[in-house]
Design an enzyme around this catalytic site. Structure first.
Site, PDB file in Angstrom:
ATOM      1  N   CYS A 256      -2.131   9.254   2.509  1.00 20.39           N
ATOM      2  CA  CYS A 256      -1.691   8.928   1.140  1.00 20.39           C
ATOM      3  C   CYS A 256      -2.785   9.187   0.118  1.00 20.39           C
ATOM      4  CB  CYS A 256      -1.193   7.501   1.077  1.00 20.39           C
ATOM      5  SG  CYS A 256      -2.494   6.348   1.265  1.00 20.39           S
TER       6      CYS A 256
ATOM      7  N   GLU B 178       0.882  -1.172   0.000  1.00 25.81           N
ATOM      8  CA  GLU B 178       0.000   0.000   0.000  1.00 25.81           C
ATOM      9  C   GLU B 178       0.916   1.218   0.000  1.00 25.81           C
ATOM     10  OE1 GLU B 178      -3.210   0.245  -0.182  1.00 25.81           O
ATOM     11  OE2 GLU B 178      -4.071  -1.680   0.412  1.00 25.81           O
TER      12      GLU B 178
END
Ligand code: NAI
Ligand SMILES: O=C(O)[C@H](O)CS(=O)(=O)O
Length: 477
Positions: A284, A250
């Site tokens: 993010c 990720e």
């Protein structure tokens, strides 16, 4: 407070170990000192988890795994303010945002408790093949073994549990290495899971840097899977050194938002300011690039500026504060340098101002170009760029002109256009009429291109922590 790695339930915090202070990013108060793990500790942790898998977790029934996760959810809920304060203190995340993270984590544990009991297989229609008439075939989903979980600094509870909870639900054991910047919350959740009934050797905690502890964990031959959340450069290194381990990565992003001329401008401004400046952009999927149709560009920019200027900057412990410090002064200085560089290259800072230690005021930039760091790279900071467009296809092309592809968003009342654009944005997920920063923990979450490999979101992470096994039976005629 001296905290150490926890191996076989025993804390290794002898004074003679290399120490690492954990500081509050707002006031530099020392919150705790880590007794860093040694290479032997890492090896002991992996062997402990390996043995626990073979002797305990392999035989633990699904209902028991579900009970442990449900108990953990209850304990986190009972201690929600302790966890919120821990997140706030070590990450600098404003307390209200820290409380939201804890609330999501309680839900996440409950999702995992349910998923533990929903691991099914399937019967294969063997007679679909010539010669299969007298055969049976079925698929079982089996646990993997030891999962190496490596997490970033920014969501020290939620992103940790996105690895630990699915791993436990699927019947695996874990060696967990939290970010050295925000390890205390991770330490707390490991002890809580043990208290909830998870055998202590099934979850081992190793405290250390990426290089000294993370890398050997990735390379250890007794580890079956690595689940990593962090930056693209580190993710690339892990992909190259993980060998035949299963991998979930990720990674980073520079989320694009496309706003069409029929969007509700006030709603868009509120959503995107929250999505771009929440936790100082250290998320993010933070809003980074806003592509606004030229007919509403000026109006949207005006709303974004007004909404941003209403944000309160200050102590993250203050309930009314929206913007606290970045994780380190180095991160704040890098952010400042990127803003100054963009301005030198022709950009205009519509909001923002002087950096104050770790605090960077939320900054809206205009007149940017695609070659600038603030557009091309992941800023992971309180910077939003607003860029005009005229044609739909041009906005999509600009949105996709990136190595990243995690989550994007499109704002329009035209459902046909919304679905058409959402389908063309190259990312793992797209929100319609919501910020790219919005996430629930029960949907598939992950990147395409260099934003990652695989998916999290509890049900999907569980699937990636299992192996399919086919068993066939030839029947007597
Ligand atoms: N896709 C997602 O869900 C998320 C992605 N991120 C990304 O993470 C970054 C920010 O978090 P940071 O903690 O600064 O990321 P980072 O990549 O610097 O560190 C993440 C973790 O990796 C460890 N690590 C560092 N080098 C390693 C190595 N060679 N081998 C193994 N482990 C190593 C670190 O100790 C830390 O625990 C941003 O790029 C952000 O985009 C952050 C949160 C969520
Ligand atoms: O859990 C979330 O809200 C996000 O995944 C955090 S991050 O992955 O964007 O950092």
């Amino acid at each position: 407070m001296l905290i150490g790695s926890i191996i076989n339930g025993i804390e290794r915090n002898e004074q003679d170990r290399k120490a690492h202070d954990v500081k509050n990013p707002f006031n530099q108060e020392i919150l705790g000192t880590l007794a860093l793990a040694t290479a032997d500790d890492l090896n002991d942790a992996v062997n402990s988890s390996y043995e626990a898998y073979e002797k305990t977790m392999k035989q633990m029934p699904a209902y028991k795994r579900g009970d442990i996760l449900r108990k953990a959810a209850q304990l986190v809920e009972e201690r929600k303010e302790e966890f919120a304060q821990s997140i706030m203190a070590e990450s600098g995340k404003p307390i209200q945002q820290s409380r939201t993270e804890v609330q999501r984590s309680v839900q996440l544990l409950r999702y995992a408790a349910e998923e533990a009991k929903n691991i099914t297989g399937e019967v294969v229609p063997m007679d679909a093949a010539i010669g299969g008439e007298n055969r049976m075939g079925f698929v079982k989903k089996k646990s993997l073994g030891v999962v190496g979980a490596i997490t970033p600094f920014n969501f020290p509870l939620n992103l940790t549990l996105h690895k630990l909870a699915p791993a436990i639900a699927a019947g695996n054991t874990v060696v967990f290495k939290p970010a050295e910047k925000t390890p205390i919350t991770g330490y707390k959740i490991v002890k809580l899971l043990h208290e909830a009934g998870l055998p202590e050797s099934a979850l081992n905690l190793v405290l250390g840097t990426g290089e000294e502890i993370g890398q050997p964990l990735v390379e250890h031959e007794k580890v079956a899977k690595i689940s990593f959340t962090g930056s693209v450069p580190v993710g690339k290194g892990i992909q190259q050194s993980a060998g035949f381990k299963k991998l979930t990565l990720e990674l980073g992003s520079n989320s694009p938002i496309i706003v069409f001329d029929d969007a509700n401008i006030e709603d868009v401004a509120v959503s995107l300011v929250k999505g771009g400046f929440g936790y100082s952009g250290q998320t993010c999927i933070s809003v980074q690039r806003i592509y606004a149709h030229k007919d509403i560009y000026d109006q949207l920019l005006e709303e974004l500026i007004a909404t941003t200027n209403n944000l309160k900057i200050g102590d993250p412990a203050d309930e009314s504060v929206d913007i606290g410090p970045m994780i380190t002064e180095e991160a704040a200085k890098r952010t400042d340098e990127w803003i100054q560089k963009a301005v030198e290259e022709g950009a205009k800072a519509e909001t923002g101002g002087e950096r104050n230690g770790n605090i960077v005021p939320p900054t809206i930039l205009t007149n940017v170009n695609k070659g600038m760091h603030v557009v091309k790279k992941e800023v992971f900071a309180p910077i939003i760029s607003v860029i005009p467009f005229e044609q739909e296809e041009d906005a999509i092309a600009q949105a996709n002109d990136t190595i990243y592809g995690l989550q994007g968003a499109v704002f329009t009342k035209n459902i046909d256009r919304a679905l058409r654009v959402a389908d063309q944005i190259e990312s793992g997920g797209v929100w319609i009429n919501e910020s790219s920063t919005y996430r629930q923990d029960n949907y598939p979450y992950g990147g395409v291109k260099q934003s990652g490999i695989g998916r999290e979101g509890v049900k999907y992470a569980v699937e990636e922590m299992l192996e399919l096994k086919f068993i066939g039976i030839k029947l007597e005629r």
